[in-house]
Scaffold this active site. Structure first.
Site, PDB file in Angstrom:
ATOM      1  N   ARG A 180       0.843  -1.202   0.000  1.00 14.24           N
ATOM      2  CA  ARG A 180       0.000   0.000   0.000  1.00 14.24           C
ATOM      3  C   ARG A 180       0.878   1.251   0.000  1.00 14.24           C
ATOM      4  O   ARG A 180       0.541   2.249  -0.647  1.00 14.24           O
ATOM      5  CB  ARG A 180      -0.933   0.005   1.211  1.00 14.24           C
ATOM      6  CG  ARG A 180      -2.020  -1.052   1.145  1.00 14.24           C
ATOM      7  CD  ARG A 180      -2.995  -0.931   2.303  1.00 14.24           C
ATOM      8  NE  ARG A 180      -3.800   0.284   2.227  1.00 14.24           N
ATOM      9  CZ  ARG A 180      -4.547   0.750   3.218  1.00 14.24           C
ATOM     10  NH1 ARG A 180      -4.565   0.111   4.389  1.00 14.24           N
ATOM     11  NH2 ARG A 180      -5.257   1.841   3.065  1.00 14.24           N
ATOM     12  N   CYS A 238      -0.899   5.869   9.136  1.00 13.97           N
ATOM     13  CA  CYS A 238      -1.279   4.602   8.501  1.00 13.97           C
ATOM     14  C   CYS A 238      -2.432   4.902   7.558  1.00 13.97           C
ATOM     15  O   CYS A 238      -2.417   5.901   6.856  1.00 13.97           O
ATOM     16  CB  CYS A 238      -1.649   3.571   9.558  1.00 13.97           C
ATOM     17  SG  CYS A 238      -3.027   4.073  10.626  1.00 13.97           S
TER      18      CYS A 238
END
Length: 283
Positions: A180, A238
């Site tokens: 990601r 995150c």
């Protein structure tokens, strides 16, 4: 003060003169609902059995406000957060231990919020519920009302602009999975990639296979290799400020203070005017 506690230490503390308040924050980031399957139900898991005296805390409803422009798990309204903590029996003069189903992310979110808002003694059960070998009653306790009043101190919190600046002037760690970070996949947010200058540091690499944290010296070595040390200005983000709290907890175990960008990638990527870097290089 230690940031984590073992199950053995917790069992001992629960028999002491000032036993900790126990908060059960079972939660999972799951794509099951999008696929038509039932979403994870932390409250139902709690009802089936929990640590003796533990009170359930709902991450989505009590540790975050509604998703929107500020991300998928923005900061909760502090008055509502304080009320939820008091209902759970939280007071500044009594220690708190938080646990979840073992991943540690949700427990770390509660740990970070309580520490950021001024509670002096909060720890996370290392390894979560699977580490506990004692009884798991299903009764729902009714703790006496606590008197904790959230009072955030200076520092410890980043917004988007501060995170962007820190990526240039200090060390900004990206706690998401490496794919990601690189932008190879993005199953949730508008676009894949990372904040320019941020360093890939998946929080999953801070723990053993059983979910327990690596020893402090190993964590210090890991973060040192990423440029993070007690002498550096460190921040972490995150997807939505949950797994990043777990990375902040790992940094605390290593003795490295870190600020949290709560909005994280879900906030950053929602604004098309913000720059996005892709690939393994921070820039």
């Amino acid at each position: 003060m230690k940031a984590i506690i073992t199950a053995t230490e917790l069992a001992h503390d629960l028999t002491g003169a000032n036993p900790p308040v126990l908060l059960d924050v079972r939660w999972q980031l799951s794509m099951a609902k999008a696929a038509g399957a039932p979403a994870f139900d932390g409250r139902a898991e709690y009802a089936a059995g929990h640590l003796p005296g533990a009170v359930f805390v709902d991450l989505d409803a009590e540790l975050a406000s509604a998703p929107g422009e500020r991300g998928r798990h923005p900061l909760p309204d502090l008055a509502e957060f304080g009320a939820a903590m008091r209902r759970a029996g939280v007071s500044p003069g009594r220690p708190v231990v938080v646990y979840d189903g073992g991943q540690g992310w949700a427990a770390a979110r509660a740990w970070w919020l309580l520490r950021w808002t001024g509670h002096p003694d909060v720890r996370v059960l290392d390894g979560g519920l699977p580490a506990w070998e004692g009884p798991l009653p299903a009764d729902v306790p009714a703790p006496a009302e606590g008197d904790f009043e959230p009072a955030p101190g200076p520092g410890g919190l980043l917004d988007a602009d501060a995170a962007a600046a820190l990526a240039r002037s200090g060390v900004l760690l990206d706690a998401r999975a490496a794919e990601r970070y690189r932008g190879d996949v993005e199953p949730i947010d508008r676009v894949g990639g990372h904040i320019p200058g941020a360093v890939s540091a998946p929080t999953t690499e801070n723990v053993r296979a059983d979910g327990r944290f690596l020893p402090a010296e190993e964590l210090r070595a890991r973060f040192r290799n990423l440029g993070a040390s007690p002498d550096a200005e460190v921040g972490v983000y995150c997807g939505s400020g949950v797994s990043a709290a777990h990375e902040a907890l790992a940094l605390a175990v290593a003795g490295i203070p870190a600020a949290l960008y709560v909005g994280s990638w879900s906030e950053w990527s929602s604004d098309p005017s913000r720059p996005v870097a892709t690939g393994p290089d921070p820039q």
